[in-house]
Scaffold this active site. Sequence first.
Site, PDB file in Angstrom:
ATOM      1  N   ARG A  76     -32.322  23.187  14.632  1.00 13.60           N
ATOM      2  CA  ARG A  76     -31.252  23.694  13.783  1.00 13.60           C
ATOM      3  C   ARG A  76     -30.315  22.502  13.632  1.00 13.60           C
ATOM      4  NH1 ARG A  76     -27.532  29.033  14.833  1.00 13.60           N
ATOM      5  NH2 ARG A  76     -26.083  27.462  15.609  1.00 13.60           N
ATOM      6  N   LYS A 101     -17.364  35.368  17.007  1.00 11.29           N
ATOM      7  CA  LYS A 101     -17.910  35.620  15.665  1.00 11.29           C
ATOM      8  C   LYS A 101     -18.536  36.997  15.516  1.00 11.29           C
ATOM      9  CE  LYS A 101     -22.288  33.268  16.531  1.00 11.29           C
ATOM     10  NZ  LYS A 101     -22.896  31.944  16.639  1.00 11.29           N
TER      11      LYS A 101
HETATM   12  C1  LIG Z   1     -23.143  31.758  17.895  1.00 12.80           C
HETATM   13  C2  LIG Z   1     -23.054  30.476  18.568  1.00 12.80           C
HETATM   14  C3  LIG Z   1     -22.855  30.417  19.954  1.00 12.80           C
HETATM   15  C4  LIG Z   1     -22.751  31.655  20.819  1.00 12.80           C
HETATM   16  O1  LIG Z   1     -24.035  32.140  21.080  1.00 12.80           O
HETATM   17  P1  LIG Z   1     -24.282  33.446  22.005  1.00 12.80           P
HETATM   18  O2  LIG Z   1     -25.743  33.524  22.071  1.00 12.80           O
HETATM   19  O3  LIG Z   1     -23.645  34.573  21.308  1.00 12.80           O
HETATM   20  O4  LIG Z   1     -23.680  33.154  23.326  1.00 12.80           O
HETATM   21  C5  LIG Z   1     -22.722  29.177  20.530  1.00 12.80           C
HETATM   22  N1  LIG Z   1     -22.820  28.046  19.804  1.00 12.80           N
HETATM   23  C6  LIG Z   1     -23.024  28.046  18.467  1.00 12.80           C
HETATM   24  C7  LIG Z   1     -23.115  26.757  17.741  1.00 12.80           C
HETATM   25  C8  LIG Z   1     -23.148  29.264  17.811  1.00 12.80           C
HETATM   26  O5  LIG Z   1     -23.351  29.271  16.485  1.00 12.80           O
END
Ligand SMILES: *Cc1c(COP(=O)(O)O)cnc(C)c1O
Length: 579
Positions: free
Chosen positions: A131, A36
């Site tokens: 969350r 992302k």
């Molecule tokens: C963005 C996201 C991640 C990845 O997190 P990082 O800190 O970039 O490794 C994993 N799980 C969810 C649900 C996310 O939204």
Amino acid sequence: MTGARIDIDLDRIEYNTRLLVASCAEAGISVAGVSKSTCGSPAVARAMLRGGVVQVADARLDNLARLRRNGIAAPLILLRSPTPAEAERTVALADISLNTELGTLSALSHAAQAQGRRHGVVLMVDLGDLREGVLPAEVLRYAEQVLSLPGITLQGIGANLACISGIQPTVDNLDNLVYLAGEMRRRLGVALPIVSGGNTFSLPLLEAGKMPAGINHLRLGASIMLAASPTPPRLYASLDRQAFTLSAPVIEDKIKPGRPYGLSGEDSFGRRPSFDEVADQPSRRLILAIGREDIDPDGLQPVDPNLDILGASSDHLLVEASAAGTDYHLGSEVAFTPDYGALLAAMTSPYVEKCYLQARQAVPRAEVLALFDSDLGPPSLAAALRSEGLAAALAAVGWGLVDGAADAHERSLPVYLSHRIWPDFALAVPVAPACGLIIFTPTARYGDAVDWPAENVVMVGLRDLFLTERDEQVAARQLLTVEDIDRHGIARLLPPAVAQAMHGLPHIHVHFDRAVMAGQDMAAGLTYREAHLAMEIIHELAVLRSVSFGGFDAGSAPALNGLLLSLLGRKVAKPASRS
Ligand SMILES: *Cc1c(COP(=O)(O)O)cnc(C)c1O
């Protein structure tokens, strides 16, 4: 350069992925690579797949659509729960989505039935960060409901921590997740293959050796891209922190007074800057053509330690450059390392050019296929392929066809053909050095004469394997049986297997024995669709150096042509996509 640009070093991303995947594998954890921060860049996804991730994950459907549109066939995970209205698109684009609401799950179920698909679901559990997630006490009730929904497969449970309230993953809260998974398996009789223990914030536990057994999956983004905090010290030290470089051109280079002059008031963002701390001495200021519309200036670190960021307005970034000497002038570029926020912003800004770098010698893009008939005398398999229309079919996907023995050149893709099968055929195939080997074969006859480092060989599609033989070679993680493929799917297993075979090497050779497919001797083998999907996945990894086909005869030429075309990127069935 004309404007702001972000350089994306795919080799460094692959390197980081490989390192993190290896660390996780030691704890029995597989990794979903999170794309992302790059807006679902297909090139970045490919780099992560080469590094060994088992899925690509993104928070937005538009990004998943971009990945699918660009031929990523590996399993995709939607990280942010969809709305019920997005159910159709979610089922069409994602193999798995993370969910918490029964209303959405029921919409996904309808969409899956309507599209004749099964959609995988990971039920998210709140472990304190507040969350997304159902509360632990509710998990079994939700899971029961999910199990009653047709078209939906409950693939696992997961948790996300540290993202909104700063609650860290700990042995306690992740143990609780493992416990809940155990209860679900015991009480509901589900396999629950995925217990997803979070994001980059879970790496400190991993490095400390404290990850609770039973957590078998992580979703990693920031650590792969930037070794971003809280990547723990040992991993931080070995990961590459320069995968992304943002640069912008100098549009003004002047010596100016140290302090602003005139009547003081608010700036363009409503703040009242104070310069009492600033030395009242002339200094050299560079103005760069990039601003808050593209990046967050607080998230940039100048690569040159002689530079300091002074501030930014919407379109201008000011840099103190008194110590920089003669390195910069009007029009030259100034480089920065972005943090996660600046990376997100730069990748999202349409004003920042995205420039992908890949030093690893790309696989021949010559787009000429060179056929080598490895059998002596007629009937010629190469001739059979030609008479089945290979040249025309190749031309349709932009490839030429030459006779290997006569016309092969450095930049063509050699294809070796024979009636013989592995390992008899192996000796006739001049596999280039620096290639991992992927061998599609039903038998585990590795071939003593095949002198290849065992760790760089993966055999796919094995059946009738003696257990002892398997134990020995499984230790080196190099055998995929038909049963493995039945259980987990070729799309999930093959990318990490290829990454394994390539360990330390830039390319692969693929050997495909016809007998690996079902229907030859009534024994179960790879289906036609699985074989093609395997070829498509190898194509999309863009690492193929040479290929050989064994056990084919003139009668099976059409099937072989089909496999070859999949290997070159033709899709047998495009994934349904409404975007
Ligand atoms: C963005 C996201 C991640 C990845 O997190 P990082 O800190 O970039 O490794 C994993 N799980 C969810 C649900 C996310 O939204």
